[in-house]
Design an enzyme around this catalytic site. Structure first.
Site, short mmCIF file in Angstrom:
data_model
loop_
_atom_site.label_atom_id
_atom_site.label_comp_id
_atom_site.label_asym_id
_atom_site.label_seq_id
_atom_site.Cartn_x
_atom_site.Cartn_y
_atom_site.Cartn_z
N LEU A 15 0.91 -1.38 -0.09
CA LEU A 15 0.15 -0.19 0.04
C LEU A 15 0.86 1.45 0.16
CD1 LEU A 15 -3.07 1.37 -0.06
CD2 LEU A 15 -2.16 0.85 3.53
N GLY A 17 4.44 1.55 -0.40
CA GLY A 17 5.61 1.41 -1.57
C GLY A 17 4.78 1.93 -2.95
N SER A 108 4.82 3.01 13.24
CA SER A 108 3.24 3.04 12.63
C SER A 108 2.93 3.25 14.24
CB SER A 108 2.84 1.35 12.41
OG SER A 108 1.61 1.07 13.19
N SER A 109 1.90 4.09 14.14
CA SER A 109 0.44 4.36 15.30
C SER A 109 0.66 3.34 16.45
CB SER A 109 -0.10 5.33 14.69
OG SER A 109 -0.58 4.11 14.43
N CYS A 110 0.98 2.24 15.49
CA CYS A 110 -0.10 0.99 16.78
C CYS A 110 1.56 0.21 17.54
CB CYS A 110 -0.73 -0.14 16.22
SG CYS A 110 0.24 -0.84 14.59
N TYR A 137 3.26 -7.17 15.83
CA TYR A 137 4.35 -6.31 14.24
C TYR A 137 4.49 -5.27 15.31
CZ TYR A 137 3.82 -2.53 11.24
OH TYR A 137 3.46 -2.08 10.38
N LYS A 141 8.60 -3.47 14.94
CA LYS A 141 8.36 -1.60 14.47
C LYS A 141 9.24 -0.94 15.09
CE LYS A 141 7.26 -2.01 10.02
NZ LYS A 141 7.83 -1.13 9.60
N PRO A 164 3.20 5.87 10.71
CA PRO A 164 1.83 6.45 9.76
C PRO A 164 0.45 6.18 10.68
CG PRO A 164 3.14 5.16 8.40
CD PRO A 164 3.56 5.12 10.34
N THR A 165 -0.23 7.27 10.62
CA THR A 165 -1.77 6.64 11.61
C THR A 165 -2.38 5.75 10.84
OG1 THR A 165 -3.27 7.36 12.63
CG2 THR A 165 -2.89 8.07 10.07
N HIS A 180 -7.68 -4.91 7.58
CA HIS A 180 -7.93 -3.47 8.77
C HIS A 180 -9.22 -3.15 8.62
CE1 HIS A 180 -4.37 -2.33 10.60
NE2 HIS A 180 -3.61 -2.74 9.26
N ARG A 210 -10.51 6.31 15.86
CA ARG A 210 -9.49 5.75 14.90
C ARG A 210 -8.77 7.07 14.26
NH1 ARG A 210 -9.21 2.65 17.46
NH2 ARG A 210 -8.49 0.19 17.54
N ASP A 270 -12.27 -5.23 20.07
CA ASP A 270 -12.42 -3.38 19.91
C ASP A 270 -11.11 -2.53 19.48
OD1 ASP A 270 -14.92 -2.94 19.35
OD2 ASP A 270 -14.93 -2.03 21.46
P1 GDP Z 1 -6.30 -1.46 14.82
O1 GDP Z 1 -6.29 -0.20 14.56
O2 GDP Z 1 -4.94 -1.71 15.05
O3 GDP Z 1 -7.31 -2.00 15.63
O4 GDP Z 1 -6.98 -2.19 13.42
P2 GDP Z 1 -8.30 -2.79 12.27
O5 GDP Z 1 -8.37 -1.34 11.75
O6 GDP Z 1 -8.23 -4.28 12.58
O7 GDP Z 1 -9.47 -2.22 13.32
C1 GDP Z 1 -10.00 -1.07 14.32
C2 GDP Z 1 -10.96 -0.63 14.76
O8 GDP Z 1 -11.95 -1.67 13.40
C3 GDP Z 1 -11.02 -2.27 15.81
O9 GDP Z 1 -12.60 -1.10 16.37
C4 GDP Z 1 -12.27 -2.97 15.16
O10 GDP Z 1 -13.28 -4.25 15.66
C5 GDP Z 1 -13.22 -2.44 14.40
N1 GDP Z 1 -13.52 -3.11 13.01
C6 GDP Z 1 -14.89 -3.19 12.62
N2 GDP Z 1 -15.13 -4.00 11.73
C7 GDP Z 1 -13.89 -4.03 11.13
C8 GDP Z 1 -13.21 -5.42 9.82
O11 GDP Z 1 -14.75 -5.28 9.20
N3 GDP Z 1 -12.13 -5.83 10.35
C9 GDP Z 1 -11.20 -4.58 10.94
N4 GDP Z 1 -10.22 -4.65 10.70
N5 GDP Z 1 -11.55 -3.81 12.26
C10 GDP Z 1 -13.00 -4.20 12.12
#
Ligand code: GDP
Length: 315
Positions: A15, A17, A108-110, A137, A141, A164-165, A180, A210, A270
């Site tokens: 994504l 690159g 990464s922000s995570c 991860y 990182k 990055p966020t 994601h 987020r 979550d």
């Molecule tokens: P994070 O930002 O590292 O937590 O990664 P994610 O992008 O996988 O998840 C972000 C938030 O979106 C979390 O609270 C998930 O539970 C929620 N979420 C809701 N629906 C989805 C889905 O279909 N896929 C993913 N990956 N996350 C989801």
């Protein structure tokens, strides 16, 4: 005479690159050297060093990584931890040995602590326990960011890192289990619209907050950092604005499948309650994002639909 020129992009098909390749090509300033799996296995220090000594890039963006959402981290912790550690150690050492002038490592922000005060400042790194759902991860990182700092201190290398966020945009992974949240929502609502489904189920409670940055804005920010920043501290890259997953789902629904009911599945994790970056270090350099979230979701949905028509679902 210094024979080093050109800019290498490690991870050119991911994504980030691929956005960097688009940005650097549009710029037309540099000879661009993609450094992907076909060129060298970046988990292998000897193969990586051979590539660097042969191509002698002046600048390097390290966007190569094993990436994925919550579920992928839970299922494949070894790849998230081991492969990402190996990529960082072999690429940074090869860059030093080959005399690269400047290197930008992508964090990464995570990787910030789960309970970091919001918005998260760069100095929050390593001040508390990590979010368990992406710890493999994050550990790799964090090691990469610290390694870039170590090369600055010990060898005087101009190695910097960016944090990055949450990113999204064309070229993302739309696999429902491992992607994601934003690409997953785009796909779920697209399919609901196509099938005339009454409702879509969204993971978790919908309450976590987020921040989302379009990957073309990220690429622009990375070029800005490569040109204007040379410091020990990583630099956050984001919009400085967040929203709840429920609000995000409503935005995607309104664009992809208006009228569809949204249901939440609290049995799914979550993750961290909130993740918003303090971007004052970056904005002090004069950088601002250009792509609004609404515009970005619209264009990414269009990209996904067009991609499907061409039979490449990115699965
Ligand atoms: P994070 O930002 O590292 O937590 O990664 P994610 O992008 O996988 O998840 C972000 C938030 O979106 C979390 O609270 C998930 O539970 C929620 N979420 C809701 N629906 C989805 C889905 O279909 N896929 C993913 N990956 N996350 C989801």
């Amino acid at each position: 005479m210094d024979t080093r020129d050109g800019v290498a992009v490690a991870g050119p098909r991911g994504l980030v690159g691929s956005a960097l390749l688009r940005r650097l090509a549009a710029d037309g300033r540099d000879r661009v050297l993609p450094l992907g799996r076909a060129e060298a296995d970046l988990r292998d220090p000897a193969a990586t060093l051979r590539w660097f000594l042969e191509h002698r890039p002046a600048r390097v963006y390290v966007a190569a990584a094993v990436v994925g959402g919550i579920q992928a981290n839970i299922e494949r912790p070894v790849e998230f931890l081991r492969d990402n550690l190996l990529i960082a150690t072999s690429v940074l050492e090869a860059a030093r040995a080959a005399g690269v002038k400047k290197l930008l490592y992508l964090g990464s922000s995570c990787i910030y602590p789960r309970e970091a005060p919001q918005p998260i400042r760069e100095d929050a790194l390593l001040t508390g326990p990590l979010e368990p759902t992406n710890e493999p991860y994050a550990i790799a990182k964090i090691a990469g960011v610290r390694l870039a700092q170590a090369y600055r201190r010990q060898y005087g290398c101009e190695f910097i890192s960016a944090m990055p966020t949450n990113l999204y945009g064309p070229g993302d992974k739309f696999d429902l289990r491992t992607s994601h949240v934003l690409p997953a929502l785009i796909r779920r609502f697209h399919e609901a619209g196509r099938d005339g489904a009454a409702s879509v189920t969204v993971w978790g409670t919908g309450a976590p907050r987020r921040e989302f940055l379009h990957v073309d804005d990220l690429a622009d920010a990375l070029v800005c950092l490569m040109d204007r920043y040379d410091g020990d501290s990583p630099v956050n890259v984001g919009t400085g604005v967040d929203l709840t997953i429920a609000e995000l789902a409503a935005k995607v629904r309104d664009l992809a499948a208006p009228g569809t009911r949204i249901e939440f599945d609290p049995s799914r994790p979550d993750g961290v309650p909130r993740k918003l970056l303090d971007v004052s270090r970056l904005t002090a350099l004069g950088w601002r994002p250009r792509i609004s979230l609404d515009e970005g979701i619209r264009s990414t949905l269009a990209w996904y639909r067009q991609h499907l028509q061409h039979g490449q679902d990115n699965r």
